[in-house]
Structure formats: C-alpha cells, structure tokens
Design an enzyme around this catalytic site. Structure first.
Site: not given
Length: 284
Positions: A17, A19, A65, A69, A90, A105, A133, A229, A250, A257
C-alpha cells in the site's frame, strides 16, 4: 505505538500500500500532529479489529482495501448512501460513537476528468473493462455524469449484473475476448463526443496477465484511463499515448480518493500544493 491521533489502511496483504506515504506526506505539510499506518488484518480478524478501534479515542478511521471492501459493511453502524449504492466501503470513520462507511473511489476516479466534465458534449460514452467493485464505482460515477456505459468483462454474467445494478441493458455488455481481435467497425463522426476507455481490472498490472485490447475498437480521440498504478505506465496507456490519445494513469485516482479520505480523518482538506512532488515520491 505513539500516543498521537492516527488513521490507517487495512488489508490482506497490505505491505504494497502507498497510502501511508500519501497521508503522512500531507500530515507533515499540514502541520498536523498525527500518524497514518498500515495494518495487516486478515478476514477472520476483521470483527476484532473494529471492536478494538471503537474503544480507542486516538483512532481517526481507516481506509479499507482488498479483500475487505464488501465484508466490512456488515460490521458498521451506518453506511453512506453513495457507498451503499456502490456496494463497497473503502473508508471508515468514527462519528458520534458510531462507525460510518464511505466510498471515496467515486470521487477519486472523477478528479482528473473534471476539466472534461465541465465541457458540453453531444454524447458521452465509456467503455469500462471489468466487473468488480472498482468497475461499479467507475460505472456509477460516469453514469451520473451522463455517460452511456458499456461493461466489458471476462465474465459476461457479472457484466450483466453490474449493468443491471444501475440501468439494465444487456445490449451494453460484451465479453472481453472479442476486443483482443481487430475489427473493421467504421466509427462515425465523433466530433462533440467524449469517448472514454477505462481499465478497472488487474490486467496489465505487474505480475498479472496483459490486457489484450486491439485499438481498432477504440474510437478516435478517446481518453484512455487505467486505474492500475504498478506499473504507472501500463501497456494500455503506452499504446494510447503512442497513438496520440490522452492517457490518465492510476495515481490520479489513488491520490484523489486519498484526499477525500484525509479530510474525513483529520477534518481538514489535504494540502494539494505539492502534488508533483508527491507523485515523484510514489513512483520512485
């Protein structure tokens, strides 16, 4: 663990991830004393995880993730209507003692398209590859903005189910394999028409099979959008650029998001003044 407010991303696996890099970059720029973490949560531990977080006054929420979800929805006290409609959550935040689920998203996907959506078009058509999804969030976002959406998928029954979830029309579903072969279809005059081709699958991702799409199926002047991505420049995007088409990678959706989630977690907009620097960090 430190004693500062924190948010996190949960998944199984989770080490990939990006994030934490995104949110901690923004936290530092905003001068917010908080942290953003990655937590490996297995499906069987999901209920225990949220029960623990409910009791933690420092917890500001989490991103969710794969593969949680959908599973997370039954553990929440309330689900935002947009997330309910998409059928996936998410982002989870504590609000007045309740756990509330959102889906960012939808917002993140649309962010790089906003300049185009602000224009007037005679017709808008999207060819959406995938039926999971992410595909549903993308399809609903585009349908809400006036696009006629064709769902293209390996599993034609899932494609039909996705179409039926927002506007039944079996004429606007197609199996993916026919798009691997050339076509001599004569596209009509596309002036004033916004055509979009979106890949929402893992095809073309590092370590995954390629996305086999012959560009004779792609209308002239289309916008090519791949939510993958890793790699940032997928074969789909590379061929689109080589043909002179606009390509959107991506990272745009990923960062968009995340920005919507950041504001829910920390009560302030994400500082977007250094997006170029953030992108450079994410692809390093």
């Amino acid at each position: 663990m430190s004693d500062v407010p924190f948010a996190e991303v949960i998944g199984d696996p989770i080490s990939h991830s990006k994030s934490p890099m995104i949110h901690n970059f923004w936290l530092e720029r905003a001068g917010i004393q908080a942290e953003y973490r990655a937590s490996h949560v297995k499906p069987e531990d999901l209920w225990t995880f949220f029960e623990d977080r409910r009791r933690n006054p420092l917890w500001r929420g989490c991103n969710v993730t794969i593969p949680h979800k959908q599973a997370v929805m039954k553990l929440l006290d309330r689900i935002d209507p947009a997330a309910e409609r998409i059928g996936a959550v998410n982002t989870v935040v504590p609000e007045d003692g309740k756990l509330v689920g959102y889906n960012t998203d939808y917002i993140g996907f649309l962010e790089p398209l906003q300049p185009l959506l602000a224009q007037n078009h005679l017709f808008r058509m999207a060819r959406i590859i995938g039926s999971g999804g992410a595909a549903k969030a993308v399809a609903l976002a585009l349908h809400d903005h006036g696009f006629t959406c064709v769902i293209i998928a390996r599993d034609i029954e899932k494609a039909k189910a996705l179409r039926e979830s927002f506007e039944p029309d079996d004429r606007l579903v197609a199996p993916l394999d026919i798009f691997a072969e050339p076509t001599d279809f004569p596209f009509d005059d596309r002036e004033g028409i916004l055509d979009l081709v979106v890949n929402t699958t893992s095809l073309g991702m590092k370590g995954q099979p390629p996305l086999l799409l012959d560009f004779s199926h792609v209308p002239p002047n289309s916008v090519i959008y791949d939510i993958v991505y890793a790699p940032l420049e997928t074969p789909l995007l590379a061929e689109g650029r080589a043909r002179g088409l606009r390509a959107i990678d991506g990272l745009h959706m990923l960062v968009g998001q995340a920005a919507a989630a950041f504001e829910r977690f920390f009560g302030r907009p994400a500082p977007r003044d250094a997006d170029d620097r953030l992108r450079a960090m994410l692809i390093a």
